[in-house]
Design a protein around this motif. Structure first.
Motif, PDB file in Angstrom:
ATOM      1  N   ILE A 186      63.460  38.445  18.982  1.00 54.62           N
ATOM      2  CA  ILE A 186      64.090  39.816  18.353  1.00 54.62           C
ATOM      3  C   ILE A 186      63.211  41.035  19.245  1.00 54.62           C
ATOM      4  CG2 ILE A 186      63.247  41.295  16.250  1.00 54.62           C
ATOM      5  CD1 ILE A 186      62.515  38.909  14.948  1.00 54.62           C
ATOM      6  N   PRO A 187      64.917  41.263  19.995  1.00 50.66           N
ATOM      7  CA  PRO A 187      64.083  42.558  20.575  1.00 50.66           C
ATOM      8  C   PRO A 187      63.172  43.250  20.431  1.00 50.66           C
ATOM      9  CG  PRO A 187      66.496  42.021  20.362  1.00 50.66           C
ATOM     10  CD  PRO A 187      65.826  41.494  19.572  1.00 50.66           C
ATOM     11  N   LYS A 188      62.433  43.858  20.726  1.00 50.88           N
ATOM     12  CA  LYS A 188      61.801  45.637  20.406  1.00 50.88           C
ATOM     13  C   LYS A 188      62.842  46.691  19.250  1.00 50.88           C
ATOM     14  CE  LYS A 188      58.297  45.531  23.762  1.00 50.88           C
ATOM     15  NZ  LYS A 188      57.572  46.221  24.994  1.00 50.88           N
ATOM     16  N   GLY A 189      62.526  46.929  18.010  1.00 50.50           N
ATOM     17  CA  GLY A 189      62.619  48.050  17.122  1.00 50.50           C
ATOM     18  C   GLY A 189      63.849  47.501  16.769  1.00 50.50           C
ATOM     19  N   LYS A 190      64.131  46.240  16.728  1.00 47.15           N
ATOM     20  CA  LYS A 190      65.255  45.696  15.948  1.00 47.15           C
ATOM     21  C   LYS A 190      64.519  44.850  15.046  1.00 47.15           C
ATOM     22  CE  LYS A 190      68.613  47.591  18.391  1.00 47.15           C
ATOM     23  NZ  LYS A 190      69.801  48.390  18.497  1.00 47.15           N
ATOM     24  N   SER A 191      62.952  44.467  14.705  1.00 43.63           N
ATOM     25  CA  SER A 191      63.335  43.813  13.394  1.00 43.63           C
ATOM     26  C   SER A 191      63.842  44.004  11.849  1.00 43.63           C
ATOM     27  CB  SER A 191      61.413  43.939  13.069  1.00 43.63           C
ATOM     28  OG  SER A 191      60.974  43.544  14.703  1.00 43.63           O
ATOM     29  N   ALA A 192      64.238  45.261  11.570  1.00 42.96           N
ATOM     30  CA  ALA A 192      64.176  45.545  10.627  1.00 42.96           C
ATOM     31  C   ALA A 192      66.368  45.184  10.570  1.00 42.96           C
ATOM     32  CB  ALA A 192      64.089  47.028  10.295  1.00 42.96           C
ATOM     33  N   ASP A 193      66.705  44.881  11.466  1.00 40.02           N
ATOM     34  CA  ASP A 193      68.321  44.552  11.890  1.00 40.02           C
ATOM     35  C   ASP A 193      68.439  43.008  11.708  1.00 40.02           C
ATOM     36  OD1 ASP A 193      68.784  47.466  12.224  1.00 40.02           O
ATOM     37  OD2 ASP A 193      69.051  47.342  14.482  1.00 40.02           O
ATOM     38  N   PHE A 194      67.035  42.620  12.097  1.00 39.24           N
ATOM     39  CA  PHE A 194      67.401  41.212  12.435  1.00 39.24           C
ATOM     40  C   PHE A 194      67.119  40.936  10.739  1.00 39.24           C
ATOM     41  CE2 PHE A 194      64.867  36.893  12.537  1.00 39.24           C
ATOM     42  CZ  PHE A 194      65.781  35.988  12.802  1.00 39.24           C
ATOM     43  N   ASN A 195      66.204  41.473  10.013  1.00 42.13           N
ATOM     44  CA  ASN A 195      65.270  40.950   8.484  1.00 42.13           C
ATOM     45  C   ASN A 195      66.543  40.978   7.973  1.00 42.13           C
ATOM     46  OD1 ASN A 195      62.721  40.300  10.064  1.00 42.13           O
ATOM     47  ND2 ASN A 195      62.099  42.325   8.837  1.00 42.13           N
ATOM     48  N   LYS A 196      67.365  41.964   8.259  1.00 38.13           N
ATOM     49  CA  LYS A 196      68.204  42.824   7.145  1.00 38.13           C
ATOM     50  C   LYS A 196      69.238  41.096   7.576  1.00 38.13           C
ATOM     51  CE  LYS A 196      68.325  47.392   6.897  1.00 38.13           C
ATOM     52  NZ  LYS A 196      68.817  48.971   7.447  1.00 38.13           N
ATOM     53  N   LYS A 197      69.526  40.855   8.909  1.00 39.50           N
ATOM     54  CA  LYS A 197      71.104  39.496   8.789  1.00 39.50           C
ATOM     55  C   LYS A 197      70.257  38.693   8.163  1.00 39.50           C
ATOM     56  CE  LYS A 197      73.072  37.351  12.929  1.00 39.50           C
ATOM     57  NZ  LYS A 197      72.830  37.644  14.486  1.00 39.50           N
ATOM     58  N   MET A 198      69.455  37.960   8.659  1.00 42.65           N
ATOM     59  CA  MET A 198      68.346  37.234   8.034  1.00 42.65           C
ATOM     60  C   MET A 198      68.863  36.769   6.207  1.00 42.65           C
ATOM     61  SD  MET A 198      68.284  34.869  10.489  1.00 42.65           S
ATOM     62  CE  MET A 198      67.355  33.192   9.431  1.00 42.65           C
ATOM     63  N   THR A 199      68.742  38.268   5.765  1.00 41.53           N
ATOM     64  CA  THR A 199      68.737  37.571   4.290  1.00 41.53           C
ATOM     65  C   THR A 199      70.034  37.766   3.813  1.00 41.53           C
ATOM     66  OG1 THR A 199      67.745  40.284   3.722  1.00 41.53           O
ATOM     67  CG2 THR A 199      66.564  38.848   3.900  1.00 41.53           C
ATOM     68  N   GLY A 200      71.010  38.260   4.909  1.00 39.43           N
ATOM     69  CA  GLY A 200      72.190  38.543   4.272  1.00 39.43           C
ATOM     70  C   GLY A 200      72.455  40.194   2.892  1.00 39.43           C
ATOM     71  N   ASN A 201      72.070  41.205   3.994  1.00 35.68           N
ATOM     72  CA  ASN A 201      71.691  42.576   4.202  1.00 35.68           C
ATOM     73  C   ASN A 201      72.943  43.247   4.945  1.00 35.68           C
ATOM     74  OD1 ASN A 201      70.894  41.870   1.009  1.00 35.68           O
ATOM     75  ND2 ASN A 201      68.420  42.293   1.445  1.00 35.68           N
ATOM     76  N   LYS A 202      73.499  42.926   5.103  1.00 35.10           N
ATOM     77  CA  LYS A 202      74.080  43.750   6.324  1.00 35.10           C
ATOM     78  C   LYS A 202      74.041  45.497   6.176  1.00 35.10           C
ATOM     79  CE  LYS A 202      76.813  39.973   7.301  1.00 35.10           C
ATOM     80  NZ  LYS A 202      76.643  39.014   7.451  1.00 35.10           N
TER      81      LYS A 202
END
Length: 176
Positions: free
Chosen positions: A160-176
């Motif tokens: 997960i790139p720096k500063g992209k944790s929230a984007d990654f978490n959204k993608k993993m939970t299906g919340n785009k």
């Protein structure tokens, strides 16, 4: 599925994750970069791979029946400053990983209750596996870190790139 099989599957998955992380790093580097050392007292990626390949071959060849420190291994020479071609580095990497993964694939649940020896010291099979699960990722982390040092701002994150944790978490939970 039994806890023993769950454990073996988990171990293989963790090792394969680290193998892939190392391979993604190796793909990005040329021969000179694989042999680069930050200073004379430090290891190059090639020397680290020479060491972990020697370690894996020694530990996992005849894993259940012979001591994990084979008489043919000379650990000290794994750190001798030398140069290798890109092909030689990749072959060492592949040879060590293939040996370890084949040995892990051959293990049966009952094997987890056995004892193996490393430098004449008894280890439960689970402990010997866990020992490798600590050792190999430690060195893969070094390989990745050296790759990042070499490539600097051209480095692309392997996780997960720096500063992209929230984007990654959204993608993993299906919340785009």
């Amino acid at each position: 599925m039994s806890i023993a099989q769950t454990y073996l599957d988990s171990v293989k998955k963790r090792f394969l994750t680290h193998r892939l992380m190392g391979e993604k790093t190796l793909e990005r580097l040329n021969e000179a970069q694989l042999n680069w050392q930050p200073d004379e007292g430090s290891n190059s990626i090639y020397l680290i791979i020479k060491h972990i390949s020697g370690n894996m071959l020694s530990r996992w060849t005849d894993f259940l029946t012979t001591d994990g420190e084979k008489p043919w291994r000379n650990r000290d020479t794994e750190f001798d400053n030398s140069h290798a071609t890109r092909e030689e580095v990749l072959e060492l990497w592949k040879k060590g990983w293939d040996c370890m993964m084949q040995a892990l694939d051959s293990l049966q649940e009952a094997d987890l209750e056995k004892t193996v020896y490393i430098r004449s010291e008894p280890h439960a099979v689970v402990d010997a596996i866990n020992r490798q699960l600590a050792h190999i990722p430690y060195h893969v982390g070094q390989i990745v870190y050296i790759g990042k040092m070499i490539m600097k701002e051209q480095w692309e994150s392997l996780s997960i790139p720096k500063g992209k944790s929230a984007d990654f978490n959204k993608k993993m939970t299906g919340n785009k």
